[in-house]
Design a protein around this motif. Structure first.
Motif, PDB file in Angstrom:
ATOM      1  N   THR B  93      28.837  23.204  54.730  1.00 50.16           N
ATOM      2  CA  THR B  93      28.110  23.991  53.737  1.00 50.16           C
ATOM      3  C   THR B  93      26.856  23.251  53.292  1.00 50.16           C
ATOM      4  OG1 THR B  93      30.246  24.745  52.956  1.00 50.16           O
ATOM      5  CG2 THR B  93      28.382  25.240  51.578  1.00 50.16           C
ATOM      6  N   ILE B 190      27.326  30.674  48.516  1.00 48.09           N
ATOM      7  CA  ILE B 190      28.691  30.771  49.047  1.00 48.09           C
ATOM      8  C   ILE B 190      29.330  32.127  48.733  1.00 48.09           C
ATOM      9  CG2 ILE B 190      31.032  29.813  48.883  1.00 48.09           C
ATOM     10  CD1 ILE B 190      29.747  27.047  48.763  1.00 48.09           C
ATOM     11  N   ARG B 194      30.645  34.875  51.636  1.00 49.31           N
ATOM     12  CA  ARG B 194      32.073  34.581  51.626  1.00 49.31           C
ATOM     13  C   ARG B 194      32.800  34.926  52.938  1.00 49.31           C
ATOM     14  NH1 ARG B 194      35.274  37.287  47.011  1.00 49.31           N
ATOM     15  NH2 ARG B 194      35.455  38.833  48.628  1.00 49.31           N
ATOM     16  N   VAL B 197      32.109  32.148  55.368  1.00 47.62           N
ATOM     17  CA  VAL B 197      32.789  30.918  54.965  1.00 47.62           C
ATOM     18  C   VAL B 197      34.283  31.034  55.268  1.00 47.62           C
ATOM     19  CG1 VAL B 197      33.356  29.417  53.005  1.00 47.62           C
ATOM     20  CG2 VAL B 197      31.084  30.428  53.162  1.00 47.62           C
TER      21      VAL B 197
END
Lengths: 369, 278
Positions: B93, B190, B194, B197
């Protein structure tokens, strides 16, 4: 104190100069519109005020503070983006609250700025939402809103922090024509209510003319003219401003100054337009000029000196635009719908209102009269 | 007229037939593993290895679990996987954010160098990595099991693709709101990406949980073995007990199955993100 002052500000991106030696004072509480075609540097100038772009040269002040090296969050300004820049995963309420979460505010007299409590934040959010009619939408996410509603959320997010200046980057360009006209009026009312400095960027001259206290016209990174809308319209400083402001634009045709015993005139091909001899006293015989006349300052008149052939007629309901050929140029004449009809092929005799004839230097493009 | 009305239904039926056939192809080996796991081995062979259970023995799973000492190995795998997934999510990230939103010298070049490591299979780096771990005295330890997998170019690439879909205006607005880069990452980048991720987390989980070569290389003591190595121990027992190998395989795959069921919606959205604008 929320004057914004550019003093010889230049912004370069590598080899490209986006803003060139801009000097412009925006008064406290003024509604200033930065107007120009795309790529003229208006958005870059706005982003420099916001602190989203650095200043390459010159000094930028907000209030009495030089802000060249002040971070965006510490400038006490709010910005409405063209895209609205709403956080897509947050509700309307959380979007509006966002500027209140991390920043510190002067709340208590004589005390240093502090973060707001949850209750204070919620009160301000409710107030901002109420003033823009968003109370019923607080739980929705941006995707579930119409374009106009998103725009109002973006405005609410801007006013919630009670900033000392608002920056707006073409905030109406994503709305349909009807909503845009309505929002223009709402923005002017908002400006009056908040009595705060607005710096508004647009390429749309209607927005500029209808909302601004003053307009700053930019082209290729340079300030062309600054002044109240009517003054910019009536006395453009150069050919760029003359052609950019006004719809349809000003008719501009190259010609030569001719002095006779009876007065002064401009020779266009085989025809002449008489000028006001007093106003055009300094012009020497034989001077090359570009003559400019707005479409509404041309009139069909049997005694008119200038003969032009009608090429097309555009009917707009309340008025019509008559496009004519004159000395290998197209010129437009604005007529009320009640005027005698004309048809393509007709030859019209035209007169120009001498008080509204503009002359420009064809080389420097600057105004001569 | 009538046929037009019914056409969509027929289309649906045809689609379901195709999907069912594909599901059978994919699920059949799983089913057969289950059949072999619960069938008594000798009876199953004598019955001609049919596609159904023979003399089912339901205790096969618990026997496999204790025979392979799978409890301890589950713990080791769980710790290793958790640490790797958490570390990869963090490092990927941050790296993806830097490659997307920050300006620094040689950004592009560095990114390509980073990506080039994707082309190296584990076999290429295995021996130098093992030597490094040995010289650090990390053989038979959690640090030795996780160290080479704390960062991944693949995760960085995947998340960067996700972050690139975030309009620049959101970062500008966030700056004006007084948030720094880390806050923007946490509050906006983030949450907005989502699905990406989440699908990366699943991929990281799968590859960490299913590791075989690396644990094999840095573990010499039974108590540091992960489940995949434990599986090998169960499979390598006598033919009399070969159903236990199948049972163990199913037990070991259980966490993955649960994860896929729980996160299936996120994964599908993550893998198709960017394919459809919106």
């Amino acid at each position: 104190m929320s004057e914004v002052a550019f003093d010889g500000v230049t912004k370069r991106f590598g080899e490209v100069t986006a803003v060139d030696q801009l000097t412009l004072d925006i008064a406290d509480g003024e509604f200033m519109v930065l107007l120009g075609p795309s790529g003229c540097g208006k958005t870059t100038a706005l982003r420099m005020i916001a602190g989203l772009e650095t200043v390459t040269e010159g000094t930028l002040r907000i209030g009495d503070r030089v802000v060249n090296d002040v971070e965006a969050k510490d400038r006490d300004i709010a910005m409405v983006f063209q895209s609205y820049a709403l956080y897509p995963h947050m509700t309307v309420a959380r979007n509006i609250e966002s500027p209140l979460v991390a920043r510190r505010f002067h709340v208590d007299a004589d005390a240093p700025p502090r973060k707001l409590t949850a209750a204070e934040r919620s009160e301000r959010v409710d107030q901002a939402a109420r003033s823009l009619g968003l109370t019923d939408l607080m739980g929705r996410k941006p995707a579930a809103l119409s374009g106009g509603q998103r725009q109002r959320v973006a405005l609410a997010r801007a006013i919630v922090a009670r900033p000392s200046a608002f920056l707006m980057d073409e905030p109406l360009s994503n709305l349909d024509a009807k909503l845009r006209a309505q929002t223009r009026i709402e923005l002017v009312e908002l400006h009056e209510r908040l009595a705060t400095t607005f710096v508004y960027v647009t390429h749309d001259q209607v927005e500029a003319m209808t909302m601004a206290d003053r307009i700053a016209v930019l082209n290729e990174g340079r300030l062309q003219q600054v002044g109240p809308p009517q003054a910019v319209y009536e006395r453009p400083h150069n050919l760029f401003v003359a052609r950019f402001i006004g719809s349809p634009p000003m008719n501009t045709v190259p010609g030569t100054v001719v002095r006779t015993d009876t007065g002064v005139a401009v020779q266009l091909g085989g025809q002449r337009i008489d000028l006001d001899p007093v106003a055009h006293e300094p012009l020497a015989d034989g001077t090359e000029v570009v003559i400019g006349v707005r479409p509404e300052h041309l009139a069909v008149d049997p005694d008119g000196q200038v003969k032009a052939q009608v090429r097309a007629v555009e009917w707009l309901g309340h008025e019509r635009l008559v496009v004519c050929d004159l000395a290998e140029h197209h010129i437009t004449v604005r007529q009320s719908s009640g005027a005698e009809p004309v048809a393509p092929g007709d030859v019209l005799a035209l007169t120009a209102d001498p008080a509204h004839v503009h002359l420009f230097d064809p080389n420097t493009t600057e105004r001569l009269n | 007229m009538g046929t037009e009305l019914f056409q969509p239904t027929w289309k649906k039926v045809a689609w379901y037939a195709v999907l069912t056939a594909l599901a059978v192809v994919i699920l059949f080996p799983v089913y057969m593993t289950f059949v072999r796991a619960i069938s008594q081995p000798r009876a199953y062979v004598l019955a001609g290895q049919p596609p159904w259970p023979v003399h089912p023995e339901w205790d096969a799973f618990s026997r496999a679990f204790s025979l392979g000492d799978l409890g301890r190995k589950f713990l080791v795998s769980a710790v290793v996987t958790t640490v790797i997934v958490a570390a990869q999510l963090t490092t990927s990230t941050l790296a993806a954010y830097a490659f997307t939103f920050l300006q620094f010298p040689f950004r592009r070049l560095l990114f390509y160098v980073f990506m080039a490591t994707l082309m190296l299979p584990i076999e290429v780096t295995l021996i130098p990595n093992v030597q490094t771990i040995r010289s650090l005295d990390w053989l038979n330890s959690y640090p030795g099991l996780v160290a080479p997998f704390l960062a991944t170019a693949f995760g960085t690439f995947l998340l960067r693709q996700g972050f690139r879909g975030i309009p620049r205006d959101l970062l500008d607005a966030s700056q004006l709101d007084g948030f720094g880069h880390l806050a923007f990452l946490r509050r906006v980048a983030i949450p907005v990406t989502r699905p990406v991720v989440a699908s990366f987390a699943v991929i990281a989980f799968l590859s960490a949980w299913n590791q075989y070569t690396w644990p094999r290389a840095v573990v010499t003591e039974g108590r540091w073995e992960t489940v995949q190595i434990g599986l090998k121990t169960v499979t390598a027992t006598t033919a009399e007990q070969n159903n236990l190998g199948f049972a163990a395989a199913l037990v070991v795959a259980l966490p993955i199955l649960v994860l896929l069921i729980v996160l299936q919606r996120q994964i599908v959205r993550g893998l198709t993100a960017g394919a459809v604008k919106g």
